[in-house]
Design a protein around this motif. Sequence first.
Motif, short mmCIF file in Angstrom:
data_model
loop_
_atom_site.label_atom_id
_atom_site.label_comp_id
_atom_site.label_asym_id
_atom_site.label_seq_id
_atom_site.Cartn_x
_atom_site.Cartn_y
_atom_site.Cartn_z
N LEU A 1 0.80 -1.22 0.00
CA LEU A 1 0.00 0.00 0.00
C LEU A 1 0.84 1.27 0.00
O LEU A 1 0.57 2.21 -0.75
N ILE A 2 1.88 1.33 0.87
CA ILE A 2 2.60 2.60 1.04
C ILE A 2 4.09 2.50 0.74
O ILE A 2 4.83 3.46 0.93
N GLY A 3 4.59 1.33 0.26
CA GLY A 3 5.98 1.22 -0.15
C GLY A 3 6.97 1.20 0.99
O GLY A 3 8.17 1.38 0.80
N GLY A 4 6.53 0.97 2.20
CA GLY A 4 7.41 0.94 3.36
C GLY A 4 6.63 0.51 4.58
O GLY A 4 5.44 0.23 4.51
N GLY A 5 7.31 0.46 5.72
CA GLY A 5 6.64 0.11 6.97
C GLY A 5 6.59 -1.36 7.28
O GLY A 5 6.20 -1.75 8.38
N GLY A 6 7.01 -2.22 6.34
CA GLY A 6 6.95 -3.66 6.57
C GLY A 6 7.83 -4.12 7.71
O GLY A 6 7.41 -4.91 8.57
N SER A 7 9.05 -3.59 7.79
CA SER A 7 9.98 -4.01 8.84
C SER A 7 9.57 -3.50 10.21
O SER A 7 9.91 -4.09 11.23
N ILE A 8 8.81 -2.39 10.24
CA ILE A 8 8.32 -1.87 11.52
C ILE A 8 7.40 -2.88 12.17
O ILE A 8 7.34 -2.99 13.40
N MET B 1 1.44 -8.81 0.21
CA MET B 1 1.90 -7.85 -0.79
C MET B 1 0.96 -7.81 -1.99
O MET B 1 0.61 -6.74 -2.50
N ILE B 2 0.54 -8.99 -2.45
CA ILE B 2 -0.39 -9.06 -3.59
C ILE B 2 -1.71 -8.38 -3.24
O ILE B 2 -2.26 -7.62 -4.04
N ILE B 3 -2.19 -8.65 -2.01
CA ILE B 3 -3.44 -8.01 -1.56
C ILE B 3 -3.25 -6.49 -1.48
O ILE B 3 -4.09 -5.71 -1.94
N GLY B 4 -2.11 -6.07 -0.89
CA GLY B 4 -1.84 -4.65 -0.74
C GLY B 4 -1.73 -3.93 -2.07
O GLY B 4 -2.22 -2.80 -2.22
N THR B 5 -1.10 -4.59 -3.05
CA THR B 5 -0.96 -4.00 -4.38
C THR B 5 -2.32 -3.80 -5.03
O THR B 5 -2.59 -2.78 -5.68
N GLN B 6 -3.21 -4.78 -4.85
CA GLN B 6 -4.56 -4.66 -5.41
C GLN B 6 -5.36 -3.58 -4.69
O GLN B 6 -6.07 -2.80 -5.31
N LEU B 7 -5.19 -3.53 -3.36
CA LEU B 7 -5.91 -2.51 -2.59
C LEU B 7 -5.44 -1.11 -2.93
O LEU B 7 -6.22 -0.15 -2.86
N SER B 8 -4.15 -0.99 -3.29
CA SER B 8 -3.59 0.33 -3.59
C SER B 8 -4.29 0.98 -4.79
O SER B 8 -4.26 2.20 -4.95
N LYS B 9 -4.91 0.15 -5.63
CA LYS B 9 -5.64 0.68 -6.78
C LYS B 9 -6.97 1.31 -6.35
O LYS B 9 -7.53 2.13 -7.07
N LYS B 10 -7.45 0.90 -5.16
CA LYS B 10 -8.76 1.37 -4.70
C LYS B 10 -8.66 2.32 -3.51
O LYS B 10 -9.55 3.13 -3.28
N ILE B 11 -7.56 2.19 -2.72
CA ILE B 11 -7.41 3.01 -1.52
C ILE B 11 -6.29 4.01 -1.74
O ILE B 11 -5.20 3.66 -2.18
N ASP B 12 -6.54 5.26 -1.39
CA ASP B 12 -5.54 6.31 -1.50
C ASP B 12 -4.50 6.13 -0.40
O ASP B 12 -4.82 6.21 0.80
N GLY B 13 -3.26 5.86 -0.81
CA GLY B 13 -2.18 5.65 0.17
C GLY B 13 -1.96 6.84 1.07
O GLY B 13 -1.59 6.70 2.23
N ALA B 14 -2.22 8.05 0.55
CA ALA B 14 -2.04 9.26 1.34
C ALA B 14 -3.01 9.31 2.52
O ALA B 14 -2.70 9.84 3.58
N LYS B 15 -4.20 8.72 2.33
CA LYS B 15 -5.18 8.68 3.41
C LYS B 15 -4.89 7.55 4.39
O LYS B 15 -5.17 7.65 5.58
N LEU B 16 -4.33 6.45 3.87
CA LEU B 16 -4.03 5.31 4.71
C LEU B 16 -2.82 5.57 5.61
O LEU B 16 -2.75 5.09 6.73
N LYS B 17 -1.88 6.36 5.12
CA LYS B 17 -0.62 6.57 5.83
C LYS B 17 -0.80 7.10 7.25
O LYS B 17 -0.21 6.59 8.19
N PRO B 18 -1.64 8.15 7.47
CA PRO B 18 -1.82 8.63 8.84
C PRO B 18 -2.41 7.57 9.78
O PRO B 18 -2.01 7.47 10.93
N ALA B 19 -3.36 6.79 9.27
CA ALA B 19 -3.97 5.74 10.09
C ALA B 19 -2.93 4.71 10.51
O ALA B 19 -2.88 4.29 11.68
N PHE B 20 -2.10 4.31 9.55
CA PHE B 20 -1.03 3.37 9.88
C PHE B 20 -0.03 4.01 10.85
O PHE B 20 0.51 3.35 11.73
#
Length: 260
Positions: free
Chosen positions: A18-25, A223-242
């Motif tokens: 979804l956001i290209g980072g945060g996995g290792s966190i 990752m596959i799920i996240g990539t598909q979701l990224s087409k429907k969810i705005d990463g800029a909106k998801l980032k603050p929630a994460f």
Amino acid sequence: MEYFGYLASILIGITLGLIGGGGSILTVPILVYLFNIQPESATSYSLFIVGITAMVGAYRHYTLGNLKIKSALYFALPSIVSLLIIRKILLPKIPASLFYIHDFEVTKDLLIMVVFALLMVAASISMIRKSKENTTSEINFPRLALIGLLVGFITGFLGAGGGFLIIPALLFFANLPMKQAVGTSLFIIFINSLIGFTGDMIGGIAIDYKLLFAITIIAIVGMIIGTQLSKKIDGAKLKPAFGWFVLVMGIYIIVKEILL
């Protein structure tokens, strides 16, 4: 707890997708608290899991034209140098027991987890805050390389891919659009993480490959799920929630490691 660990592992890939980072966190706390892996070993596991998962995502973005090789190499090459220095020279020289504060022992594992938690808090703040748009079009390659050097240090010491630093660097110093920044970030994370893990393997670190591959496969599904979701969810909106989620996790680790 392992069942919760496998379930949580899917979040590693979803976050990266979804956001290209945060996995290792997420990866290091999952390995330490749900799979009972020692923190130093968890950093090695994290490098492999995040690296392979990022590779899958990077290839997907490459097919979409979202991977900028030149910017990635300017960032990745100095990052690799600092990563190898940390993992091969500095990290092995840190003693298992560092010092005592009265009866409280500060160990190497405690240091890794507390620094990681502080990194999580810093990362969460950068995710929660709104980024100012960069209005320049010139690529600042020297500064991009300098930040790559810093990310290599973080990757080496904590087993963190550094995506939360890579994304802003690519946005502001390479002037990439968000989607290209995500794809290029995944490629850099892949290079850094796999080189770091290879160095650990050469160093003879003990690895439970059955567990490692199981978590990695689940993360790839994420990752596959996240990539598909990224087409429907705005990463800029998801980032603050994460970011808020990461902040709570960071505070929890600090409280657990120091106060409990």
